[in-house]
Enzyme design. Structure first.
Site, PDB file in Angstrom:
ATOM      1  N   HIS A 116      76.195   0.707  71.216  1.00 45.29           N
ATOM      2  CA  HIS A 116      75.839  -0.345  70.262  1.00 45.29           C
ATOM      3  C   HIS A 116      75.264  -1.542  71.018  1.00 45.29           C
ATOM      4  CE1 HIS A 116      77.274  -2.865  66.527  1.00 45.29           C
ATOM      5  NE2 HIS A 116      75.985  -2.969  66.761  1.00 45.29           N
ATOM      6  N   LYS A 128      73.864  28.730  34.858  1.00 45.58           N
ATOM      7  CA  LYS A 128      74.483  28.209  36.080  1.00 45.58           C
ATOM      8  C   LYS A 128      73.439  28.220  37.187  1.00 45.58           C
ATOM      9  CE  LYS A 128      78.664  28.544  38.884  1.00 45.58           C
ATOM     10  NZ  LYS A 128      78.017  28.191  40.154  1.00 45.58           N
TER      11      LYS A 128
END
Length: 858
Positions: free
Chosen positions: A35, A280
């Site tokens: 980071h 379905k």
């Protein structure tokens, strides 16, 4: 720390970080993110209790044993944050660029929750860069110090390095997902927002990279499909659409996600005019959330997959509404018009998003109104009108048929479709599995956990078959192999994917035969495959199985062997003559359970609960206005009591006591707002002799549920020494009950003295763990062994009774074998209990009332 802290620090309309949901209650992923914020650091995250426990390691991890690296404890992060790579904008918390530097799983030494609470975690990492034993140790705070400082230390093992060896941070600085550097990500304006899946399985990001080429066909993600494959959307030509809220629609702010309503698997379609039938589909169930032209496409677990289906998202952005939530399925149709999951997988892997369509079958929210309380056919009528207002062929209305469901099933099966979904036309939208919606499949098909693979004997670095399994009582069971259904490319891609996830031993609970082990390479059971098959062999292996694709939207721990739920005819369901009033009264606001919902629950469990209620006195906890305003215990009749509630004579009482002898009686308790049912430990025809003993294990503050499980097992052991077999159940609250049936011979005094002696002995032998004293000051960090429920007139909550507290928990009978897989006393709720019942072959307390046993000497 809760995720509330994480969310309060971020503006999700600006930052691309995931908002996140709390995940599964148990897991073992870890991730390290590099980071570049105000200063470069590494975020070290361990999955624990459904979140990522997080530390900011200022100098990054070191492989030199004993070298202490400062790790500042920060807020918990959601599991899906573990796959986040991108740039957090200026002005936002943590502004800067993030990459996934390492990922994998971790194995704690001992109880991780206890160790975390004590501030000393010992564990082993199984990552791509970090491996071996590690320690996290909390430092004593200095005066006035607000932050919580820990130390991250490498342990001595074969993975350790010396002080003069290369630094792993410099040796391998880039992303384990894409191979990109921080500079690459910072310069990529199209960098993906975030990826789906759990932290241990981040998704492929950059098209064209070697890792992306190896993974894309399997992971089915491309952040920016080739321009020539993108579908050009037609100009917007909208038909008129004006929404007029119908009666029953309630004004409500747009939620970020509505958990889906799930159908129950049955063998044959129902009949009758109350049912409608839909095709379905064979794709990904996706909920579209539209707000002011911005679109999120939520999976059934709440992940945003809008970047996977960009053309679908773009089509929803054209809808002439302020906001809406639509339920449907993303599919790819073959030339015959039938959706095919394998075709969808291939389209994703090739970036062919233009071939995808979205079939919408429900509408839950529109322009500030909640429609979930409307009948299904009313919701669908509004949905159909909405979709007519856009010319985009990507969005399609899933029509329904009123014809006989059996005939429709035969028709769609002949066409090669997956099956039929039958729905009650008047059904409300419920965020749970329900028998108001039924699914009927044309063929045996379900998801299985991938536990290994067998290399191809004809193609180098390709799989020949997958070794499959499913979970039963929390344990992985072997289900055989699937050796067909793969394209050559898929076989290569699966090998590239799975070969990086190898483990030494199979993850199955039971030993495998030599045939099942033959040539198998074992992998972490972290991935799910969808498989079609003809049936099961006698030794519970799949027969004639065919691979259909990977399911990235399913949690492996949720995969069980599907069994068709018995569906009784409507006329055979219990009927009642009790008159209900105010059926929509909300009893559990957070869970959204009404009086009707409570009646539906007790109707469902009546065959299971009746033997624990009938023929014995009951004490009720009544909450006429729901749990928020509290309630009161009722053991005597009241004015206007329903005649189906019995009034039983007790010579020790001036007034009658209560009971029931029928289903109508139970429904009368529901109408009376009885949210908890507490039976006596004796039958109505023999009030002076108990027919069961009960030990209520009530945890004090700071007690982990694993300790309560251990206490229950200890009670069981001590009862067994007295030749008494016992049973266990959750309380629906914090603890557990251990119950031993008795042949009713002993008096209440004898029974209570026996239970007191057992509780006292546990407290004497382990005073740091247990107390037999009811005093509140004696309970912190200890378990109170409550034996006082073994007295005349004392009660305990009934098996299958609801509890008048969040989250609408159920006091749930368990087998001793499944106890270790339970994570809390309120794990089972009204909302999820139907799923449990579908997978119970019999009552976990089967044989309870047939057992004949007495107290020692009686």
């Amino acid at each position: 720390m809760a995720l509330e802290t994480y969310r309060k620090k971020r503006d999700f309309t600006v930052t691309s970080e995931p908002r996140g949901l709390k995940g599964r209650s148990s897991g073992n992923a870890f991730v390290v993110q590099k980071h570049d914020a105000t200063r470069l650091h590494y975020d070290f995250r361990l999955e624990l209790d459904g979140v990522l426990k997080s530390w900011a390691v200022t100098r990054g991890p070191s492989l030199v044993p004993g070298e202490k690296r400062l790790a500042v404890h920060v807020e918990d992060h959601p599991l899906d944050y573990g796959s986040f790579e991108g740039t957090i904008p200026e002005g936002q918390y943590g502004a800067g660029t993030v990459l996934v530097w390492d990922r994998g799983t971790w194995t704690p030494e001992g109880d991780p929750e206890k160790a975390y609470a004590k501030g000393h975690l010992d564990f082993t990492l199984h990552g791509e860069k970090l491996k071996g034993r590690w320690h996290l140790v909390r430092m004593h705070p200095r005066p006035g110090e607000k932050r919580e400082n820990w130390l991250l230390i490498k342990g001595e093992d074969d993975q350790a390095r010396g002080p003069g060896d290369p630094d792993i941070l410099e040796e391998e600085p880039n992303s384990v997902i894409t191979g990109r550097s921080l500079e690459d990500i910072a310069g990529d304006k199209k960098s993906r927002r975030w990826t789906s899946g759990k932290a241990a399985q981040p998704r492929v990001e950059t098209p064209g990279s070697p890792r992306a080429r190896a993974m894309a066909p399997v992971e089915s993600i491309k952040s920016d499909p080739p321009a020539k494959k993108k579908r050009a959307l037609p100009p917007v030509k909208r038909a008129p659409f004006a929404f007029s809220p119908p009666k029953g629609a309630k004004r409500k702010a747009l939620p970020d996600f509505i958990a889906p309503m799930l159908p129950t698997l049955v063998a044959t379609p129902p009949s009758g005019a109350q049912w409608i039938h839909e095709v379905k589909f064979d794709g990904y169930r996706i909920e579209a959330v539209v707000k002011a032209g911005k679109v999120k496409l939520r999976t059934r677990t709440g992940l945003d997959w809008a970047d996977r289906f960009p053309t679908v998202a773009a089509a929803f952005a054209q809808l002439p509404v302020k906001d809406c939530i639509v339920d449907g399925e993303v599919v790819v149709e073959e030339a015959n018009g039938i959706s095919d999951f394998s075709a969808l997988q291939n389209a994703l892997s090739e970036g062919e998003t233009g071939s995808m369509v979205y079939y919408a079958f429900d509408l839950m929210h529109i322009d500030g109104y909640d429609l979930t309380g409307l009948p299904l056919v009313a919701r669908k009528e509004i949905l159909q009108s909405l979709l007519k207002a856009t010319p985009d062929v990507i969005l399609r209305y899933s029509d329904h048929f009123d014809e006989n469901g059996e005939l429709m099933l035969q028709h769609v099966c002949r066409l090669g479709a997956e099956g039929v979904v039958s729905k009650k036309r008047e059904s409300h939208y419920l965020s749970k599995r329900s028998t108001d919606w039924l699914k009927i499949k044309c063929a045996n098909r379900q998801e299985f956990v991938i536990a290994g693979y067998v290399p191809s004997t004809t193609t180098r670095k390709a799989i020949g078959s997958l070794v499959l399994g499913y979970y039963e009582n929390g344990k992985l069971r072997h289900a055989g192999r699937v050796g067909t259904g793969y394209s050559s490319k898929m076989a290569l891609d699966l090998f590239a994917l799975l070969s990086r996830e190898r483990i030494e031993k199979p993850a199955f609970e039971s030993p495998l035969s030599s045939e099942a082990r033959r040539n198998a390479v074992w992998v972490k059971p972290d991935r799910v495959a969808e498989v079609e098959f003809r049936g099961w062999t006698a030794d519970a292996n799949l027969r004639q199985a065919s691979f259909k694709g990977l399911r990235e939207d399913k949690n492996p721990k949720d995969i069980v062997r599907e069994r068709v739920a018995p569906m009784a005819k409507e006329a055979e369901a219990p009927a009642t003559s009790v008159t209900f009033t105010h059926r929509d009264r909300v009893y559990w606001p957070e869970a959204g359970v009404t009086k009707q919902g409570l009646a539906d629950y007790y109707t469902m469990v009546w065959p299971w609960i009746e033997k624990y209620l009938l023929g014995r006195p009951l004490v009720l906890l009544r909450c006429p206005n729901g749990i928020v305003q509290g309630g009161f215990f009722q053991k005597h009749p009241w004015a206007g009591i329903d005649p189906h509630i019995l009034q039983i004579h007790d010579p020790h009482e001036k007034e009658p006591i209560l009971g029931i002898d029928s289903f109508d009686g139970l429904m009368a308790l529901v109408q009376s707002a009885a949210l908890e049912i507490h039976p006596w430990g004796a039958r109505s025809d023999d009030l002076d002799h108990p027919d069961r003993l009960i030990f209520d294990l009530d945890p004090g503050e700071g007690v982990a549920f694993a300790e309560i499980i251990a206490a229950a097992k200890e009670v069981r052991r001590r009862l067994a020494e007295a030749k008494l077999k016992s049973f266990v159940k959750t309380t629906g609250g914090k603890g557990l009950h251990v119950v031993a049936p008795l042949t009713p011979r002993a008096t209440w005094t004898v029974a209570k003295d026996f239970c007191r002696a057992l509780a006292d002995s546990m407290a004497h032998d382990a005073p740091q763990l247990y107390t037999a004293t009811a005093t509140k000051t004696q309970r912190p960090k200890r378990i109170y062994i409550d034996y006082l429920r073994n007295a005349r007139g004392a009660t305990a909550v009934a098996p299958y009774s609801t509890r008048a507290r969040p989250p609408a928990g159920i006091s749930t009978p368990l087998t001793w074998d499944e106890l270790d897989s339970v994570v809390s006393g309120s794990q089972f709720t009204i909302g999820n209990f139907s799923k449990r019942l579908q997978h119970l072959a019999k009552d976990p307390w089967d044989g309870f009332f047939r057992l004949r046993q007495s107290l020692p000497g009686k």
